[in-house]
Scaffold this motif. Structure first.
Motif, PDB file in Angstrom:
ATOM      1  N   LYS A  86       1.460   3.641  -3.536  1.00  0.00           N
ATOM      2  CA  LYS A  86       0.892   4.994  -3.504  1.00  0.00           C
ATOM      3  C   LYS A  86       1.946   6.061  -3.688  1.00  0.00           C
ATOM      4  N   ARG A  87       3.143   5.807  -3.168  1.00  0.00           N
ATOM      5  CA  ARG A  87       4.201   6.792  -3.296  1.00  0.00           C
ATOM      6  C   ARG A  87       4.985   6.656  -4.604  1.00  0.00           C
ATOM      7  N   SER A 145       0.823  -1.209   0.000  1.00  0.00           N
ATOM      8  CA  SER A 145       0.000   0.000   0.000  1.00  0.00           C
ATOM      9  C   SER A 145       0.859   1.262   0.000  1.00  0.00           C
TER      10      SER A 145
END
Ligand SMILES: [Zn+2]
Length: 116
Positions: free
Chosen positions: A34-35, A30
């Motif tokens: 996302k980054r 996650s």
């Protein structure tokens, strides 16, 4: 092996890392997804923080073994500090934050972090 310079977006955090970029991880967890992190792992003696230690903010999640260090001015995570499974210190350098690396030319190594 080559010594690269790198850092955050605003230039507060700067470092040198020596690596052959043989294994650059594309992790589906996650946080990484996302980054958009693309970490490669180097031992601490192949990493030198030049500036910005005071600007680093720590983010931890899950088992809290990795210190995700982002610049408090620009928010970019250019590296993280963690432990290898056998307990040694390791630095996860975000290859996207190294100067002069052509991301498209890298062979990425998929890692299934989502299930850990
Ligand atoms: Zn910054």
């Amino acid at each position: 092996m080559q010594t690269y310079q790198g850092g955050c977006h605003c230039g507060t955090v700067r470092f040198e890392a020596t690596t052959d970029l043989a294994t650059v991880i594309s992790c589906n967890c996650s946080h990484c997804s996302k980054r958009g992190l693309l970490p490669t792992f180097v031992p601490p003696d192949r990493f030198r923080l030049i500036s910005g230690e005071d600007a680093l903010e720590d983010y931890q999640f899950n088992r809290r073994v990795i210190h995700h260090l982002r610049c408090r001015h620009c928010g970019i995570e250019s590296f993280a500090r963690g432990k290898t499974p056998d307990g040694n210190d390791v630095v996860a350098v975000n290859v996207r934050c190294l100067d002069g690396v052509d991301i498209e030319s890298l062979k990425l190594t998929p890692y299934n972090g989502r299930d850990f």
